[in-house]
Design an enzyme around this catalytic site. Structure first.
Site: not given
Ligand code: DON
Length: 523
Positions: A334, A405, A428, A376
């Site tokens: 992300t 999220s 995440g 998610d």
């Molecule tokens: O919206 C969320 O919480 C996840 N889709 C975020 C994913 C994420 O941060 C992956 N990364 N490093």
């Protein structure tokens, strides 16, 4: 100043600021540029959340999270024996209806001062004329070959069978065309026009379910940011469909009952934060979902009274156990970027394809990657998702619903009401804990932003009932003591990817994630 995971994208934002744009114009320019220069997470085929604080005191949040396609079903990722498949992570069925183009445009029209074509110009240039690949870009693509090699993007990302070599110029002509169409025709090009048609055609070819109707119906949502206080500071955080704001607020409200917090890195500090995380993540995992589909107890979970009762349950000497909750009643990437302008307007934005390079599906003709955000959701309530998050019915799949999220773009004001910090993360569920730890490092432990960003991080998300900590981030004695108190600990590699800006005497200090790549550019 602009801080992001791509120096070229930060420079795109700065180009817009220098041309007279405000922080929102620059954020949108950075966002589109990330879609070109940082394809593992920057996107037009994904979604995100933007938190805006204007110098005149207006606060706003825009939720441009993907939604489940109309043809999505609750059990679409289970096989005949009820077992979870990997279809929520890889391939066309993993794709949620993208919100990025609509969201960025909406933010621009309400709070920006420039046209879409003006702010998209740097991104179009980077796609059309190309940019020089660095080693991180090349390494990222090499690592993603198993995923991307399954889909049509391989022709662009592995010309001649290899990822572009560091030092070579990387061009994306299809993406440049899509970006030009959007710049010329507006969001219609994506949601009811040529770019959308390519997306739907890709879905048809590959067995996906997103239709023209899904695209036409997509709407970003303006939200009221969660406003909370912590020891005289004011925080603006992201409400549902992200869990980021509620979980951070609940945790900080619990911690406020322990003044001052024990020293950084100590047994007691790690214990207290863990016990607070455990409680706020339990609520998150059980109760939070898209507010258009489930009743979210936002006021209760963010109230000081509720936090007081939770703080009273914390035993200073012993770990508690994560309660089992009523499931009936979130190699990953992300990216977060932070922007401030000379007037003091501030923008914190987090955007994602979920996994690195999303579902792997690349839109032929369109030139862009599609997300795997469907993972998610709680594809099977009670069973862990890609991030090990065990979530309940509140976050089960329904057509048109936003998947919960953890993204937490956050703006912190000082006691005088001035923007102090603009921050947020990728990672995440570790987004929530890492963002909060950087904030605590600054306001509790009085670290400089550089120290606050480098400082070792740890994470706890209720289940699994384990403190994940950066290897060597806690001393052996601390790990030992925490174990004796009943905690389970696991050493890990770097946790989360944070990009922050902080007000300092005479200006701003920007720091990109020391564990990753990026650029902090200001003038
Ligand atoms: O919206 C969320 O919480 C996840 N889709 C975020 C994913 C994420 O941060 C992956 N990364 N490093």
């Amino acid at each position: 100043m602009v801080v992001s995971n791509s120096r070229l994208a930060s420079e795109a934002g700065i180009e817009i600021l220098k041309a007279g744009g405000n922080a929102v114009d620059a954020a949108v320019a950075t966002g589109f540029a990330m879609a070109v220069t940082y394809p593992s997470a920057g996107n037009i085929g994904g979604g995100g959340f933007m938190n805006i604080r204007m110098a005149d005191g207006r606060s706003a949040a825009i939720d441009y999270r993907e939604v489940a396609p109309l043809a999505a079903t609750r059990d679409m990722y289970l096989d005949a024996s009820g077992k979870l498949t990997n279809k929520s992570v890889v391939g066309p069925l993993a794709v949620g209806v993208p919100g990025a183009v609509a969201g960025m445009n909406e933010a621009l029209s309400k709070y920006g001062s420039m046209t879409l074509a003006q702010v998209m110009a740097p991104a179009i240039r980077l796609a059309e004329q190309g940019f020089v690949a660095d080693s991180a870009f090349s390494r990222g693509l090499t690592g993603a070959r198993n995923l991307l090699g399954q889909f049509e993007g391989k022709t662009v990302f592995y010309p001649g069978g290899e990822a572009p070599k560091p030092g070579s110029t990387f061009k994306q002509p299809d993406l440049a065309r899509s970006l030009k169409l959007i710049a010329a025709q507006g969001v219609k090009a994506f949601y009811d026009g040529e770019v959308g048609d390519s997306l739907v055609a890709e879905m048809k070819r590959s067995g996906g379910i997103i239709t023209k109707d899904d695209l036409r119906r997509y709407k970003p949502e303006w939200r009221t940011p969660i406003k909370s206080t912590y020891r005289g500071y004011t925080l603006f955080t992201m409400p549902p469909a992200s869990s980021g704001g509620i979980t951070m607020t609940e945790t900080l409200n619990i911690l406020e009952h322990f003044a001052p917090l024990p020293p950084f890195g100590s047994v007691q500090y790690t214990h207290l934060l863990t016990e607070a995380y455990r409680r706020s993540f339990t609520d998150r995992n059980e109760k939070l979902g898209d507010p258009a589909f489930v009743t979210v107890p936002l006021e209760q979970l963010t109230s000081k009274d509720y936090a007081k009762t939770l703080a009273q349950q914390v035993n200073r000497a012993k770990a508690s156990k994560t309660p089992t909750f009523n499931i009936n009643g979130d190699g990953t990437n992300t990216t977060h970027y932070s922007v401030v302008d000379a007037k003091g307007n501030a923008v914190a934005t987090t955007t994602t394809l979920n996994n690195s390079y999303g579902s792997g599906v690349w839109v032929r003709g369109g030139g862009f990657l599609l997300n795997d955000e469907m993972d998610d959701f709680a594809a099977k309530p009670g069973a862990p998702n890609m991030f090990g998050l065990v979530q309940g019915e509140a976050n089960a799949i329904k057509p048109g619903k936003r998947m919960l999220s953890a993204m937490a773009p956050t703006i912190v004001l000082d006691a005088q009401g001035q923007v102090l910090l603009v921050t947020g993360a990728a990672g995440g569920p570790t987004i929530i804990t890492a963002t909060m730890e950087v904030i605590l490092n600054v306001i509790e432990h009085h670290m400089s932003l550089a120290d606050a960003m480098v400082a070792p991080r740890f994470h706890h998300q209720a289940l699994p009932d384990t403190i994940r900590y950066e290897r060597n981030g806690l001393t052996g004695v601390v790990v030992d003591s925490l174990t004796k108190m009943g905690h389970t600990l696991q050493a890990s590699t770097g946790i989360a990817n944070v990009n922050s800006i902080m007000r300092v005497k005479g200006g701003w200090h920007g720091v990109f994630e020391p564990r990753s790549v990026g650029g902090a550019v200001g003038y």
